[in-house]
Design a protein around this motif. Sequence first.
Motif, PDB file in Angstrom:
ATOM      1  N   GLY A 232       0.832  -1.189   0.000  1.00 38.67           N
ATOM      2  CA  GLY A 232       0.000   0.000   0.000  1.00 38.67           C
ATOM      3  C   GLY A 232       0.869   1.242   0.000  1.00 38.67           C
ATOM      4  N   HIS A 233       0.261   2.383   0.219  1.00 38.68           N
ATOM      5  CA  HIS A 233       0.988   3.645   0.093  1.00 38.68           C
ATOM      6  C   HIS A 233       2.110   3.767   1.122  1.00 38.68           C
ATOM      7  CE1 HIS A 233      -1.353   5.494  -3.086  1.00 38.68           C
ATOM      8  NE2 HIS A 233      -2.464   5.063  -2.498  1.00 38.68           N
ATOM      9  N   LEU A 236       4.958   1.604  -0.052  1.00 34.95           N
ATOM     10  CA  LEU A 236       5.632   2.195  -1.198  1.00 34.95           C
ATOM     11  C   LEU A 236       6.566   3.327  -0.768  1.00 34.95           C
ATOM     12  CD1 LEU A 236       6.130   2.590  -4.199  1.00 34.95           C
ATOM     13  CD2 LEU A 236       4.039   3.957  -4.311  1.00 34.95           C
ATOM     14  N   ALA A 237       6.100   4.174   0.131  1.00 39.18           N
ATOM     15  CA  ALA A 237       6.944   5.274   0.588  1.00 39.18           C
ATOM     16  C   ALA A 237       8.202   4.755   1.268  1.00 39.18           C
ATOM     17  CB  ALA A 237       6.153   6.167   1.545  1.00 39.18           C
ATOM     18  N   TRP A 257      -0.531  -5.002  -4.763  1.00 40.98           N
ATOM     19  CA  TRP A 257      -1.245  -3.959  -4.038  1.00 40.98           C
ATOM     20  C   TRP A 257      -2.508  -4.559  -3.422  1.00 40.98           C
ATOM     21  CZ3 TRP A 257       0.967   1.018  -4.446  1.00 40.98           C
ATOM     22  CH2 TRP A 257       0.332   2.006  -3.695  1.00 40.98           C
ATOM     23  N   GLU A 274      -5.710   3.819 -10.385  1.00 36.67           N
ATOM     24  CA  GLU A 274      -4.671   4.489  -9.593  1.00 36.67           C
ATOM     25  C   GLU A 274      -3.469   3.570  -9.378  1.00 36.67           C
ATOM     26  OE1 GLU A 274      -2.622   7.194  -7.023  1.00 36.67           O
ATOM     27  OE2 GLU A 274      -4.027   7.370  -8.706  1.00 36.67           O
ATOM     28  N   ILE A 275      -3.714   2.297  -9.121  1.00 39.69           N
ATOM     29  CA  ILE A 275      -2.604   1.348  -8.925  1.00 39.69           C
ATOM     30  C   ILE A 275      -1.791   1.214 -10.207  1.00 39.69           C
ATOM     31  CG2 ILE A 275      -2.045  -1.079  -8.472  1.00 39.69           C
ATOM     32  CD1 ILE A 275      -4.642  -1.070  -6.683  1.00 39.69           C
ATOM     33  N   VAL A 278       0.404   4.288 -10.491  1.00 37.47           N
ATOM     34  CA  VAL A 278       1.545   4.231  -9.573  1.00 37.47           C
ATOM     35  C   VAL A 278       2.581   3.222 -10.058  1.00 37.47           C
ATOM     36  CG1 VAL A 278       2.258   3.627  -7.224  1.00 37.47           C
ATOM     37  CG2 VAL A 278       0.201   5.017  -7.588  1.00 37.47           C
TER      38      VAL A 278
END
Length: 548
Positions: A232-233, A236-237, A257, A274-275, A278
């Motif tokens: 998830g976000h 990823l960060a 994801w 959106e996935i 990204v």
Amino acid sequence: MTAPTTIYRNAHVFTGEAALKPRESFAVRGGKILAAGDLDAVRLATGEGAAEVDLGGAFVSPGIIEGHAHMLMLGESLDKVQLRDCKTVQEVQDRLTAARSANPSAPLVLGTSWRFDIFGEGERPTAALLDAAIADVPVFLDANDLHSVWVNSAALQAMGITRETADPIGGEIVRDENGDATGFLLETAAIKHAWAYLEEAASDDDRDRFLENAFNAYLKTGVTGATEMSFGHADLATYRRRLDRDGRLPFPVNAHWLLTASGDPSADLEAIAEIARVRDEVAAKYGDAWLRIAGVKFILDGVIDACTAAMRTPYANGSLPEAIWTREFALPVAVAADAAGLQLALHAIGDEASTIALDMVQECIRVNGPRADRRPRVEHLESVADDTIARMAALGVTASMQPVHCDPAVLDNWQAVLGDERAHTGFPWHKFRDAGVTLALGTDAPTAPHEAPDNLFIALTAKSSIDRSRAAYQPQRVFTPADAVEALTLGPAFATRRDNELGRIAAGYRANVTVWAANPLVDSPEALLDSTAALTLVDGDIAFSTAG
């Protein structure tokens, strides 16, 4: 300038395919395998000036690829109070009290891997049981299967859960007769409330440490690649910070994801778009040698231990829960993901859930047409019907399974809640092999121990690595050693669509290699227990060595 060359000799080199005999040596140059074969041939291929390393007759395989993992969760769990071996609620309470005493200034207490077996018949986790140990700060305890969370009253208050808090789709806030939350969060309720709260509470430094913990733990056990199944976000960060700092990861990671069922078809389709965006952005900036957002993961059902896995016939208690993703919502989202080139990873533990999973794959083929690189995969497959296995073979679906999930020490409640012949037909590895279904083995850490040698031990024996006094569970299912090692290496490489660069010790492949402390082809399986890798290579570099 020519890159240095190293020949590794005096070894039993399993090249990735069970049908091939082991080689004697292999050579590495520029991060890739230059040659593998008998020593004279390898020396001829390398030319003069190569360094040589004597491996002392050790067993060597392509680097193990963890077939199903939760990297940040694993790294975080290594910092948590460990509860997997607790046999009673009192033991859990004692460990929590000890942890609180050892760190009285901690703002919360986290634990992991408690098992349903600690409760008596008809009993369930409650906040009151945890309040008896710790009442002044929030307590969050992940179940062994990571599909439910047990919390105390302070945690319920911190999360803002009241009588008015609605159950999310596919989840439940367990309540008493008055409508008050009891302290037990199931499925998406655990994700939406407990996981979200802890994600917010963790700092970037915490998450960086979690990821570092996971990489180090895996490298020590011979793992040189992983399949991330809850991306998830925040994940990823964390990965991006590592890539920005080092330009690489300690080993390649393929990420799926995590999708959460919303009940809103338009929102689900927007999530797919959106996935894909990204994915493309990450690939454009970093390439995909180290991190690849490969696809999406649907959690179609829950788990058998909590009676939330979707089954064709009821549990022993008469319950028959629906899937988290019903066909109405799952099929169009799967088709959209497949059209965007996102690989499907479908969590399906119950036999009805795996039926839905194959309906999703079949719908993708019908709408989007056949495609050789689709490689859909179904995760877990603990209770699965014979007709589903036959469909998987016909549709080219990989079975992603985890031997550590059927360690006999964790099966008592699993068998009891099924209560019929299904309790004795679970995890049918042999049926998948007989049908010609590709198997990719992993651990699903931290839902189970992450150590690859112990995972292999269970695949070879059907015995327990936790309680060695336990009898084997359905030992007719076991793998031959060569088939098991292939399913730990080449199987996951195929499943992650990296079998053109990983999963083999062959010329041109990345030099990701595991040197084992025991030889599973000839040694007793017990020699694998509690062992580490002797040497782990990633792109030819030493990533772990017992020699330091």
